[in-house]
Write a protein that holds these residues in place. Structure first.
Motif, mmCIF file in Angstrom:
data_model
loop_
_atom_site.group_PDB
_atom_site.id
_atom_site.type_symbol
_atom_site.label_atom_id
_atom_site.label_comp_id
_atom_site.label_asym_id
_atom_site.label_seq_id
_atom_site.Cartn_x
_atom_site.Cartn_y
_atom_site.Cartn_z
ATOM 1 N N HIS A 104 -5.217 2.562 3.481
ATOM 2 C CA HIS A 104 -4.826 1.282 4.086
ATOM 3 C C HIS A 104 -6.039 0.377 4.309
ATOM 4 O O HIS A 104 -5.970 -0.828 4.032
ATOM 5 C CB HIS A 104 -4.071 1.508 5.396
ATOM 6 C CG HIS A 104 -2.609 1.771 5.204
ATOM 7 N ND1 HIS A 104 -1.737 0.803 4.760
ATOM 8 C CD2 HIS A 104 -1.869 2.889 5.386
ATOM 9 C CE1 HIS A 104 -0.517 1.310 4.675
ATOM 10 N NE2 HIS A 104 -0.575 2.573 5.047
ATOM 11 N N TRP A 105 -7.141 0.947 4.788
ATOM 12 C CA TRP A 105 -8.328 0.114 5.020
ATOM 13 C C TRP A 105 -8.926 -0.390 3.716
ATOM 14 O O TRP A 105 -9.342 -1.540 3.614
ATOM 15 C CB TRP A 105 -9.374 0.880 5.835
ATOM 16 C CG TRP A 105 -9.070 0.875 7.303
ATOM 17 C CD1 TRP A 105 -8.690 1.946 8.056
ATOM 18 C CD2 TRP A 105 -9.063 -0.258 8.182
ATOM 19 N NE1 TRP A 105 -8.455 1.548 9.351
ATOM 20 C CE2 TRP A 105 -8.675 0.198 9.462
ATOM 21 C CE3 TRP A 105 -9.340 -1.610 8.016
ATOM 22 C CZ2 TRP A 105 -8.575 -0.634 10.570
ATOM 23 C CZ3 TRP A 105 -9.240 -2.444 9.116
ATOM 24 C CH2 TRP A 105 -8.864 -1.968 10.364
ATOM 25 N N GLN A 106 -8.988 0.476 2.708
ATOM 26 C CA GLN A 106 -9.529 0.038 1.427
ATOM 27 C C GLN A 106 -8.619 -0.995 0.772
ATOM 28 O O GLN A 106 -9.096 -1.976 0.187
ATOM 29 C CB GLN A 106 -9.741 1.229 0.497
ATOM 30 C CG GLN A 106 -10.895 2.105 0.940
ATOM 31 C CD GLN A 106 -11.044 3.345 0.089
ATOM 32 O OE1 GLN A 106 -10.074 3.870 -0.442
ATOM 33 N NE2 GLN A 106 -12.258 3.829 -0.029
ATOM 34 N N SER A 107 -7.329 -0.794 0.880
ATOM 35 C CA SER A 107 -6.382 -1.759 0.344
ATOM 36 C C SER A 107 -6.481 -3.085 1.099
ATOM 37 O O SER A 107 -6.378 -4.158 0.506
ATOM 38 C CB SER A 107 -4.959 -1.196 0.423
ATOM 39 O OG SER A 107 -4.055 -2.096 -0.154
ATOM 40 N N ALA A 108 -6.701 -2.999 2.405
ATOM 41 C CA ALA A 108 -6.857 -4.216 3.213
ATOM 42 C C ALA A 108 -8.087 -5.007 2.770
ATOM 43 O O ALA A 108 -8.069 -6.244 2.756
ATOM 44 C CB ALA A 108 -6.957 -3.858 4.692
ATOM 45 N N GLY A 109 -9.141 -4.304 2.391
ATOM 46 C CA GLY A 109 -10.331 -4.993 1.890
ATOM 47 C C GLY A 109 -10.041 -5.767 0.617
ATOM 48 O O GLY A 109 -10.457 -6.926 0.469
ATOM 49 N N THR B 122 0.833 -1.200 0.000
ATOM 50 C CA THR B 122 0.000 0.000 0.000
ATOM 51 C C THR B 122 0.868 1.250 0.000
ATOM 52 O O THR B 122 0.599 2.218 -0.719
ATOM 53 C CB THR B 122 -0.967 0.006 1.197
ATOM 54 O OG1 THR B 122 -1.792 -1.161 1.114
ATOM 55 C CG2 THR B 122 -1.861 1.240 1.187
ATOM 56 N N TRP C 275 -4.982 6.386 6.422
ATOM 57 C CA TRP C 275 -5.792 5.290 6.979
ATOM 58 C C TRP C 275 -6.834 4.807 5.989
ATOM 59 O O TRP C 275 -7.089 3.604 5.879
ATOM 60 C CB TRP C 275 -6.465 5.730 8.275
ATOM 61 C CG TRP C 275 -5.519 5.767 9.435
ATOM 62 C CD1 TRP C 275 -5.009 6.882 10.045
ATOM 63 C CD2 TRP C 275 -4.942 4.644 10.097
ATOM 64 N NE1 TRP C 275 -4.154 6.506 11.050
ATOM 65 C CE2 TRP C 275 -4.094 5.145 11.115
ATOM 66 C CE3 TRP C 275 -5.058 3.269 9.941
ATOM 67 C CZ2 TRP C 275 -3.379 4.313 11.954
ATOM 68 C CZ3 TRP C 275 -4.337 2.442 10.783
ATOM 69 C CH2 TRP C 275 -3.509 2.962 11.770
ATOM 70 N N ARG C 276 -7.465 5.729 5.273
ATOM 71 C CA ARG C 276 -8.493 5.333 4.309
ATOM 72 C C ARG C 276 -7.916 4.398 3.256
ATOM 73 O O ARG C 276 -8.482 3.337 2.963
ATOM 74 C CB ARG C 276 -9.104 6.567 3.634
ATOM 75 C CG ARG C 276 -10.202 6.203 2.603
ATOM 76 C CD ARG C 276 -10.676 7.417 1.810
ATOM 77 N NE ARG C 276 -9.652 8.003 0.985
ATOM 78 C CZ ARG C 276 -9.293 7.544 -0.219
ATOM 79 N NH1 ARG C 276 -9.855 6.477 -0.731
ATOM 80 N NH2 ARG C 276 -8.340 8.147 -0.911
#
Length: 182
Positions: A82-87, A63, A79-80
């Motif tokens: 990272h969270w979207q990439s984590a999804g 990311t 953070w946004r």
């Protein structure tokens, strides 16, 4: 004479093929290293847990690489992102686990080479899906963004207020000086 800023195009401005080449370089490079790391860790813990640990670590690294270089934001991922990439990584994790599950269902004890072929093939398929999600949703800017996560307020243009004119026959207002002495 042009300024330095005028001579350099932003990496994201170089188009989808250049972005995809960088995605393959960074994401694929980390993916190949991750494949070896999963194999090493799977000797000490269950394969699914080893895959989860490596997926989390490689997602964080990728990311950052994708934010800075692949899609040309020129900054660290927030953070946004990272969270979207984590999804999207969770979906990739599910694809690689399903591929390995199917391999072991079809072949009771496949060799390490066959596991690597299946794992890397599933990772490549999941990676293509991740590229599309990251480019069109997570790191999209301008016209490549397919949706906005939060609408931003738009400043209203400045308008002049209409001047009020006294009506005919109306008494004009008293000057402030007369009110102060009363």
């Amino acid at each position: 004479m042009q300024s330095q800023e005028g001579n350099q195009a932003a990496p994201s401005a170089s188009g989808p093929l250049a972005s995809f080449a960088r995605f393959v370089l960074f994401g694929g490079g980390v993916g190949v290293l991750s494949s070896g790391a999963v194999t090493l860790l799977a000797g000490a813990m269950p394969w699914a847990l080893a895959n989860a640990v490596i997926t989390v670590a490689s997602t964080l690294l990728c990311t950052e690489l994708h934010a800075r270089f692949t899609f040309g934001t020129g900054r660290r991922a927030g953070w946004r992102e990272h969270w979207q990439s984590a999804g999207s990584a969770a979906a990739a994790y599910a694809v690689t686990c399903a591929a390995m599950f199917l391999l072991h269902l079809v072949q009771s004890s496949p060799g390490a080479l066959m596991e690597q072929i299946v794992y890397l093939g599933a990772s490549a398929l999941a990676g293509l899906g991740r590229f599309l999600v990251l480019r069109l949703c997570v790191f999209a800017t301008g016209r490549t963004r397919t949706h906005t996560s939060t609408p931003r307020p738009v400043a209203a243009p400045a308008r002049s207020l209409p001047m009020r004119t006294p009506r005919q026959g109306a008494t004009p207002p008293l000057p402030l000086s007369t009110l102060a002495t009363a």
